[in-house]
Design an enzyme around this catalytic site. Structure first.
Site, short mmCIF file in Angstrom:
data_model
loop_
_atom_site.label_atom_id
_atom_site.label_comp_id
_atom_site.label_asym_id
_atom_site.label_seq_id
_atom_site.Cartn_x
_atom_site.Cartn_y
_atom_site.Cartn_z
N TYR A 29 0.56 4.87 0.50
CA TYR A 29 -0.31 5.98 0.91
C TYR A 29 0.50 7.15 1.50
O TYR A 29 0.65 8.19 0.89
CB TYR A 29 -1.33 5.49 1.95
CG TYR A 29 -2.66 5.03 1.36
CD1 TYR A 29 -2.70 4.30 0.18
CD2 TYR A 29 -3.86 5.31 2.00
CE1 TYR A 29 -3.91 3.88 -0.35
CE2 TYR A 29 -5.07 4.89 1.47
CZ TYR A 29 -5.09 4.18 0.31
OH TYR A 29 -6.29 3.78 -0.20
N SER A 30 1.04 6.95 2.71
CA SER A 30 1.71 8.05 3.41
C SER A 30 2.95 8.52 2.67
O SER A 30 3.59 7.75 1.94
CB SER A 30 2.14 7.60 4.81
OG SER A 30 1.03 7.31 5.60
N GLU A 85 -8.88 -1.02 5.89
CA GLU A 85 -7.63 -1.10 6.63
C GLU A 85 -7.88 -0.95 8.12
O GLU A 85 -7.32 -1.68 8.94
CB GLU A 85 -6.64 -0.03 6.15
CG GLU A 85 -5.28 -0.18 6.84
CD GLU A 85 -4.29 0.91 6.49
OE1 GLU A 85 -4.71 1.93 5.93
OE2 GLU A 85 -3.11 0.75 6.80
N GLN A 96 0.84 -1.19 0.00
CA GLN A 96 0.00 0.00 0.00
C GLN A 96 0.88 1.25 0.00
O GLN A 96 1.68 1.43 0.92
CB GLN A 96 -0.88 -0.01 1.26
CG GLN A 96 -1.78 1.20 1.41
CD GLN A 96 -2.39 1.28 2.81
OE1 GLN A 96 -1.75 0.93 3.79
NE2 GLN A 96 -3.63 1.73 2.88
N SER A 145 4.03 -1.08 4.26
CA SER A 145 4.16 -2.37 4.96
C SER A 145 4.67 -3.44 4.00
O SER A 145 4.07 -3.64 2.94
CB SER A 145 2.82 -2.81 5.53
OG SER A 145 2.33 -1.83 6.40
#
Lengths: 369, 379
Positions: free
Chosen positions: A111-112, A227, A109, A144
């Site tokens: 995202y951040s 999530e 993922q 992750s």
């Protein structure tokens, strides 16, 4: 396979280069894949089991009754899949869902970003059209298992003029290309689940945008709901495995009156166990309400908040209970590492404070500043 | 079992909410308090409650009730908790009914259940004797006589004691001070000779009394269940009451949060609603999460009573302990977030703080049930 996961490599994550600790793990995965039970509630044509929600619940309960291990750990199943089923094109579903259910492609993922944590929508990773494909440039963080993943779903900026929520898209990127590199980040626990992921002219085909271009924030939020459920649920999944009092009683012992020798610890343990049980029932109630069509969408924020805070409390008490033994790395090392790992629970997937914001605004309807 | 209300239970909830908010709003409790009402509850409202069948919620149809079960009983209690309706509902319709339905002989059921369901018989449960709840610590004695028993002792904190027609009394017919064996239960008419009932003024403006029994002669027919083997029945009756108290407190907590959210949404300071400040948003959101967790324990406990689950006591203790704690948090947070007006008697939030304090203590406080939980889990 009828024993709970005890350590990191008990879990099977699949992917292009899968690792199995034992042949049993491999067989268990293959047999569940045949039945579509790695994603029991997905349609059969995408490799799922085609079960209804109630049937899925029965399957989970039966698996639990057998103490059966999850055959496959997968962000594809838990996060990307639900988003593709809701927002993906038919072609995207056919291409990406079956390999997920078979454990052939491991997803990460994206995202951040270093400067976009809680304020995720301020993200700056650029995605620009270049002939018949997109070029992606930027950096993601807290990816992750990024170093072990094959593909990544990435939030990128595709409109640089629009308001911050309106210029974001979700794209699917193959990580096996020179433009994508990862670097693990060492955590408090000494382990490295999280990576930094760098995109330098990484390529992505135009048909790998999920949902409408520049409307990725809607998809992203939907995915975040899953999530949150995953993190909130897994925290309590561990807690439900073995009662805290059983562990503590074994270590601390009972006094002549048959109660825990450490009376101060006993009070904390009782309160945590009571909260854990009531929380476990809350996860069941929220699921039952969702099934009955009475659900509140933002409840996942409440589950994520309470589940992770509770898990931190549980591990603090286990550290008290184990005493000096827990402080030596090597001996009882797993507990210390797990304890350190829990500190991330209330940060990853949206901090506790962000969850409280969501509850305040979306459930309680409190005004914005 | 799915942790959601059935359609029938949802209708009951909606009916109860509408009725209580129109006919028994919190101002009724204020009026009863200010007028120092002799009954401590509103007889006219209680008649309507009886007409709606709530006194028969746990009484089977063949004895004049509606037999809807504990989840339904809890739904009513939860709604009563929202408006703090004062009534003998808990002691009569919940605990009294559980005792007679579960442990009464055929003749006791025929004698007591029809009037109980019809609202012409109020019951009180007289169990505690010391400064805190301890149902096995009984020094009230029941000595066999020719026609039955002679009961002597003192009972404190008896909810609805002074308006009861029938009192469920726990007394020791054998065993030492804390033995669970040797406890017998009696259904004693409050008019029996030798009973002295003294009403107490309570912080929550609800009914409670001290009941003194001095050589009260009762016949054998008053014995509920077997002599000396009444403790498990007593625990069952108490658990039914505890679960409904948890439901009531859950309703009160939800009401405290709802009123607080309304208030901080409208109250302006620094040129904006104070509910836009994160400091208050996070307190309210945390409270919401705790209330939701408490609600799950309540429904689980009520379902465990309906299912006669082996884990009933453990689950009820989780509910009573957790919700007792949550409801106190709710009342305290509500006062704090209301600021200056929160300190006043004029605002009704104070009634919640006071009622929750009493409901939390009744039939075992948060600590009692936490300790009981630990003992049931062998630590």
């Amino acid at each position: 396979m009828r024993q709970p996961l005890r350590e990191e490599n008990d879990a099977v994550w699949g992917g292009r280069n899968p690792t199995f600790k034992s042949n049993e793990q491999k067989v268990w995965l293959e047999r569940t894949v045949e039945k579509g039970w790695t994603a029991p509630e997905w349609p059969v044509k995408y490799g799922g089991g085609g079960l209804s929600k109630s049937e899925g619940k029965i399957l989970r309960e039966e698996m639990k009754a057998l103490s059966a291990r999850p055959p496959l750990m997968s962000f594809g199943v838990w996060m990307l899949g639900p988003a593709l089923l809701k927002y993906g094109t038919e072609a995207q579903k056919q291409t990406h869902l079956p390999p997920i259910t078979r454990g052939e492609i491991r997803w990460a993922q994206g995202y951040s970003e270093p400067n976009s944590g809680s304020d995720l929508a301020s993200l700056m990773t650029r995605c620009e059209l270049h002939g018949d494909h997109y070029l992606i440039n930027g950096q993601k963080i807290w990816t992750s298992y990024g170093h072990k993943a094959d593909w990544i779903f990435v939030l990128v900026r595709t409109d640089f003029e629009a308001a911050k929520h309106d210029g974001i898209s979700l794209v699917l990127v193959d990580m096996a290309q020179p433009g994508v590199t990862t670097r693990p980040i060492k955590l408090l626990s000494g382990m490295s689940h999280f990576c930094e992921t760098f995109f330098d002219d990484a390529r992505c085909k135009v048909d790998n945008v999920v949902g409408d271009l520049n409307r990725g924030w809607t998809v992203a939020k939907y995915l975040l709901t899953h999530e949150r459920e995953m993190i909130g649920g897994s925290a309590i999944g561990r807690a439900a495995m073995r009662p805290l009092s059983e562990i503590v009683t074994q270590q601390v012992g009972l006094n002549e009156l048959g109660v825990l020798s450490d009376l101060v610890l006993r009070t904390d343990v009782v309160r945590t166990e009571i909260d854990s049980l009531a929380f476990l029932w809350t996860t069941e109630r929220v699921a039952d309400e969702a099934k009955a069509g009475q659900g509140v969408g933002a409840m996942s924020a409440m589950l994520k908040y309470s589940g992770t805070e509770l898990n931190k409390r549980r591990y603090e008490l286990m550290m008290y209970s184990a005493g000096h033994d827990a402080l030596t790395l090597g001996h009882e090392a797993n507990l210390a590492r797990d304890w350190l790992r829990t500190k991330g629970n209330s940060i990853e997937g949206g901090t506790s404070e962000i969850q409280l914001n969501i509850i305040a605004k979306r459930i309680l309807g409190l005004p914005s500043a | 079992m799915a942790m959601v209300l059935s359609d029938e239970q949802k209708i009951l909830r909606d009916t109860a909410r509408t009725f209580l908010q129109t006919s028994a709003p919190i101002d009724q409790l204020r009026r009863l308090r200010d007028e120092a009402s002799a009954d401590g509850f509103d007889r006219k409202t209680w008649e309507s409650v009886v007409e709606m069948g709530w006194t028969g919620v746990l009484v089977p149809e063949d004895h004049g009730g509606v037999g809807m079960g504990h989840v339904a009983a809890g739904v009513i209690a939860e709604e009563m908790g929202r408006t703090l309706m004062a009534s003998p509902y808990l002691s009569t319709a919940v605990m009294g009914a559980t005792a007679v339905v579960g442990y009464g002989s055929a003749s006791q059921c025929n004698k007591w259940l029809p009037p109980l369901a019809a609202g012409s018989l109020n019951v009180a449960v007289a169990v505690d004797e010391g400064r805190s709840h301890s149902p096995a610590s009984i020094s009230t004695t029941a000595q066999p006589t020719e026609r039955g028993f002679r009961i002597s002792g003192s009972k404190f904190f008896v909810a609805d004691g002074h308006v009861a027609d029938l009192i469920l009394v726990s007394a020791r017919s054998a065993g030492g001070p804390n033995d669970t064996n040797g406890i017998s239960l009696f259904l004693v008419p409050s008019a029996a000779s030798g009973i002295e009932i003294q009403r107490q003024t309570m912080v929550d403006s609800r009914n409670s009394a001290t009941v003194r029994l001095e050589g009260v002669e009762v016949d054998a027919e008053t014995l509920l269940g077997e002599a000396g083997a009444g403790y498990s029945a007593l625990e069952h009756v108490l658990d039914a009451g505890r679960a409904c108290l948890a439901a009531e407190m859950s309703g009160s907590a939800q009401q405290c949060l709802a009123q607080t959210v309304d208030y901080i949404t409208t109250r302006q300071q620094f040129g904006q609603p104070i509910g836009s400040f994160q400091a208050l948003q996070h307190r309210a959101a945390h409270l919401f999460a705790e209330i939701e967790i408490g609600r799950s324990a309540v429904i689980r406990a009520l379902q465990a009573l309906d299912a006669a689950s082996d884990d009933r006591s453990l689950i009820v203790s989780v509910a009573k302990s957790k919700v007792g704690w949550v409801a106190q948090l709710a009342a305290q947070e509500a006062i704090q977030m209301h600021g200056g007006i929160g300190m006043t008697d004029e605002l009704n939030i104070g009634f919640f703080l006071k009622r929750v304090r009493v409901a939390e203590a009744l039939y075992g406080d948060t600590n009692f049930h936490a300790d009981k939980f630990a003992r049931l889990r062998n630590y």
